[in-house]
Motif scaffolding. Structure first.
Motif, short mmCIF file in Angstrom:
data_model
loop_
_atom_site.label_atom_id
_atom_site.label_comp_id
_atom_site.label_asym_id
_atom_site.label_seq_id
_atom_site.Cartn_x
_atom_site.Cartn_y
_atom_site.Cartn_z
N GLU A 155 0.80 -1.22 0.00
CA GLU A 155 0.00 0.00 0.00
C GLU A 155 0.84 1.28 0.00
O GLU A 155 0.32 2.35 -0.31
CB GLU A 155 -0.93 0.02 1.23
CG GLU A 155 -2.02 -1.04 1.19
CD GLU A 155 -3.09 -0.74 0.13
OE1 GLU A 155 -3.04 0.36 -0.48
OE2 GLU A 155 -3.94 -1.60 -0.10
N GLU A 156 2.11 1.17 0.32
CA GLU A 156 2.93 2.38 0.44
C GLU A 156 2.95 3.18 -0.86
O GLU A 156 3.00 4.40 -0.85
CB GLU A 156 4.36 1.99 0.84
CG GLU A 156 5.30 3.16 1.04
CD GLU A 156 4.88 4.09 2.17
OE1 GLU A 156 5.22 5.28 2.12
OE2 GLU A 156 4.20 3.61 3.10
N GLN A 157 2.91 2.48 -2.00
CA GLN A 157 2.97 3.16 -3.29
C GLN A 157 1.59 3.36 -3.92
O GLN A 157 1.47 3.80 -5.05
CB GLN A 157 3.84 2.36 -4.26
CG GLN A 157 5.33 2.39 -3.92
CD GLN A 157 5.90 3.79 -4.01
OE1 GLN A 157 5.84 4.44 -5.04
NE2 GLN A 157 6.47 4.28 -2.92
N ALA A 158 0.53 3.03 -3.17
CA ALA A 158 -0.83 3.19 -3.69
C ALA A 158 -1.29 4.64 -3.52
O ALA A 158 -0.74 5.41 -2.72
CB ALA A 158 -1.78 2.25 -2.97
N ALA A 159 -2.31 5.02 -4.28
CA ALA A 159 -2.88 6.37 -4.19
C ALA A 159 -3.45 6.61 -2.80
O ALA A 159 -4.03 5.71 -2.18
CB ALA A 159 -3.98 6.55 -5.24
N LYS A 160 -3.29 7.84 -2.30
CA LYS A 160 -3.80 8.22 -0.98
C LYS A 160 -4.46 9.59 -1.10
O LYS A 160 -4.17 10.35 -2.03
CB LYS A 160 -2.67 8.28 0.04
CG LYS A 160 -1.92 6.96 0.23
CD LYS A 160 -0.74 7.15 1.18
CE LYS A 160 0.05 5.87 1.34
NZ LYS A 160 0.66 5.44 0.06
#
Length: 756
Positions: free
Chosen positions: A355-360
């Motif tokens: 999830e670190e590189q997922a959209a936030k």
């Protein structure tokens, strides 16, 4: 020692950063010592190429000379360019080889093409073998200097940037260069307050660690280095990915893997847990913790294998595995010394989402006088997509567009009046995702033009009606915004759909295709053997006919450049494709932002002129540029101490100004901003993570200003219906429709997998 490109391979092994690896679960088995399974055999010289590697090199050459966008023959001229690139790959700072060594290599300068076509890689491997030998010699030489110490009263200097320097003429000149390097390492620690005994201990450990990592270089490293040199000689974004790199690239695109859900890093002789991924087996077990060290690994009921001293990617390979299989980890807890009690943890591997590189997303509340507005922010680090899951019809496949669509729905529910898409340092990814993401902000129309090697131009666009967000928007960019990010930014700008704000972007305008070499080779192995070729096959153009190649995207409102444009960006490559132009696509802008751009620019300029935070950012940037441009430093203690004190004053002033602006959101330890003389992996993991958190929590001046610009834009729109009709999409009359979480086009081709 300041580690620069010359030690790239050693850095990759020693300071591998973080690699997604594993996960954990309850175990009734008692803790016990690891059994004596054999460790990998590292760096038995001479390293020799395998037949598979020779086949992979020749197969790559066939593709590159026939199907590359700018196909070039693999001949003597190309061989000379590969030779130069290969030496730069291994010894870019000219600190290992001498001119005497290069004289021995000279006959190979025009024979590397023959080496590839004839499947005889002994020449390239001989260069790599000497590189390993010379690197070992340098570490032993550095260690031999430590017992005597150094005289810091002499008026000597050291060149810290040797990229444009000549190689040392002979062994004596190389020895003197390394004496200066080690002396500088010692001086940095001395200036940080360390005594001689402590300095000697730190540097002994540092050079021995590097020596151990040198010994772990293997034939795959040699082949990877040579093939990278060949691939990048064709153009800056063509790459060869060996089996190790190909697996990690695939993970970076689909943001998932099958493992235990732990981020690992090499520290000393251990593999240490740096992060536990939420929702993964490791997190659910409650048995693993940040800082724990993995000392042994076992598969199912097999023997435990001692992994102390292993290179990181070998440890990760043992922990990753097929979903629902079992892995056992022998752990030395974070709070235990080297003789502490070991614990045994048994885990079942599962699919883990990175999830670190997922959209936030988040919401910024902007207030000016009595007026407050909510501005939504979507941070997108990469344009990711799980191609395999998408092709199989998995309804939950990972996709940047799907995630952003969901975030937009949430932001609308939160009542935001404007949206910022933050693409700073987004290096690209899937071209299809850039196309589909643009479709969330326009109704229908072309997004990008793609020209192939034969000159044929295809127009790709959004054919699904409706917008996920029809209100005011901005795209925040910087020099690290590249490739797919530039496609999105350029389309938003060409349509007049939103403001592009920040620094001029990277300037990558090419498309790469991933070629799985195993598919074209007659191999019986199920395990990847030959790697993948990431090959440039096309060039993309804006819908207005221009190209982002070399020039990038010029923002509507520009922020100060960070000073790295001379060293970072497409224009810094000597073999980058030229800028060209084609006819525009059939499109019509949906708004004219020029109607209020001068007003917004004027309001921005007036605000930052009075902003203490903006002024501090400019002063820090000026100081950074000054330090970066300094290529030579003194090795005299008194001179360096005077420089240190001056820097201390500057940093203390910066810190005081930050405290006046941010209050408690400032690092609690002022010394954290000063040079402690240590390399990254020599600091405690706790202090490293703390520093990263403080940096992450620090005030983001550029994002805040972008939110204020959008705040101003909303105000101008609300106060002037005529202006609103000009700057809002479709004259402000377009009724927003409900958009599905994601479009479902045909299975994406590998052409969409782009990275700068």
């Amino acid at each position: 020692m300041t580690l620069r490109p010359a030690l790239a391979l050693l850095i990759a092994l020693t300071f591998a950063g973080s690699v997604p690896g594993a996960h954990a679960q309850d175990s009734a088995a008692p803790a016990g010592a690891a059994t004596t399974a054999p460790a990998p055999k590292y760096a038995t010289l001479p390293l020799e190429p395998t037949a598979t590697e020779a086949d992979a090199a020749q197969l790559s050459a066939r593709f590159l000379t026939r199907f590359h966008y700018d196909a070039q023959p693999l001949d003597d001229a190309m061989s000379a360019r590969i030779y130069k690139k290969y030496l730069d790959q291994l010894d870019g700072e000219k600190v290992f080889f001498t001119q005497e060594d290069l004289a021995k290599f000279a006959p190979l300068k025009t024979r590397l093409d023959d080496a590839i076509w004839n499947k005889d890689l002994s020449g390239p491997f001989s260069i790599f073998n000497l590189y390993v030998q010379r690197a070992k010699e340098r570490m032993h030489y550095a260690l031999g200097l430590l017992p005597k110490g150094f005289d810091f009263t002499k008026d000597e200097s050291y060149v810290v940037d040797r990229e444009k320097a000549d190689w040392p003429k002979n062994q004596a000149e190389l020895d003197n260069l390394w004496r200066e390097r080690v002396k500088n390492d010692w001086l940095r620690l001395k200036l940080a307050g360390k005594d001689d005994a402590d300095i000697r201990k730190t540097l002994t450990k540092r050079y021995n660690t590097l020596l151990d990592r040198i010994k772990q270089l293997d034939g795959e490293d040699a082949f990877q280095s040579f093939m990278t040199a060949y691939a990048e000689t064709t153009d800056p974004h063509t790459d060869y990915l060996g089996p190790r790199l190909a697996e990690n690239f695939d993970i970076s695109m689909k943001l998932s893997l099958e493992g235990i859900g732990a981020v690992l890093q090499a520290r000393d002789e251990y593999t240490q847990i740096r992060e536990i991924v939420p929702g993964g087996p490791a997190a659910k077990s409650g048995k693993l913790h940040v800082g724990d060290r993995i000392v042994a690994i076992g598969q199912d009921n097999g023997p435990m294998v001692d992994v102390i001293g292993w290179r990181l990617d070998d440890v990760v390979a043992k922990i990753r595995g097929k979903k629902d299989t079992t892995v056992r980890l022998e752990i030395l807890p974070a709070d235990s010394g080297p003789d502490g009690k070991h614990e045994l943890v048994t885990l079942v591997r599962k699919k883990v989402v990175v999830e670190e590189q997922a959209a936030k997303s988040k919401v910024i509340d902007v207030k000016d006088g009595d007026v407050s507005r909510k501005i939504g922010v979507i941070e997108l680090p990469t344009f990711y997509a799980d191609f395999a899951a998408r092709a199989k019809g998995d309804p939950n496949y990972k996709s940047a567009t799907r995630d952003v669509a969901k975030l937009l729905t949430k932001l609308k529910a939160d009542g935001v009046q404007g949206v910022i898409v933050d693409l700073r340092n987004n290096g690209g990814g899937s071209l299809d995702e850039a196309n589909e993401l643009t479709g969330l902000f326009i109704d229908k129309g072309p997004v990008v033009q793609v020209r192939k090697a034969d000159g044929d131009v295809e127009v790709e666009g959004d054919d699904q009606p409706g917008l996920a967000w029809s209100g005011p928007m901005a795209v925040l960019v910087n020099r690290g915004t590249a490739s797919a990010s530039e496609i999105f930014s350029a389309a938003i700008q060409d349509y007049g759909r939103g403001l592009v704000i920040g620094e001029p972007t990277f300037g990558k305008g090419t498309v790469q295709n991933l070629v799985d070499l195993d598919r074209f080779a007659q191999t019986d192995s199920e395990k990847p053997q030959m790697g993948e070729l990431k090959m440039t096959i096309a060039e993309f153009f804006r819908i207005n006919g221009g190209s982002t190649q070399l020039k990038g995207v010029t923002p509507d409102i520009q922020y100060p450049k960070n000073g790295d444009e001379k060293d970072f960006g497409e224009s810094t490559y000597d073999n980058a494709l030229p800028w060209t132009q084609i006819p525009p696509a059939d499109y019509k802008p949906v708004a004219d932002l020029k109607a209020y751009l001068p007003q917004l620019t004027q309001m921005h300029d007036a605000r930052v002129a009075k902003s203490p935070a903006w002024k501090l950012m400019l002063d820090q940037l000026a100081q950074y540029k000054k330090m970066r441009d300094k290529t030579t430093i003194s090795l005299n203690y008194d001179k360096r101490l005077a420089e240190r004190k001056e820097l201390d004053k500057i940093q203390a002033d910066f810190l005081a100004r930050r405290k006046a602006i941010d209050g408690d959101a400032v690092p609690s330890n002022p010394d954290s901003t000063l040079d402690d003389g240590l390399n990254a992996n020599e600091r405690s993991l706790k202090s490293e993570l703390k520093a990263e958190k403080e940096a992450k929590d620090a005030k983001d001046v550029e994002l805040d200003e972008t939110a204020h610009i959008l705040f101003d834009a909303i105000g101008l729109i609300q106060s002037n219906p005529k202006l609103a009709a000009e700057v809002l999409p479709y004259g402000g009359k377009f009724s927003e429709r409900t958009v599905a979480a994601a479009p479902t086009p045909a299975a994406a081709s590998a052409e969409t997998r782009t990275k700068p």
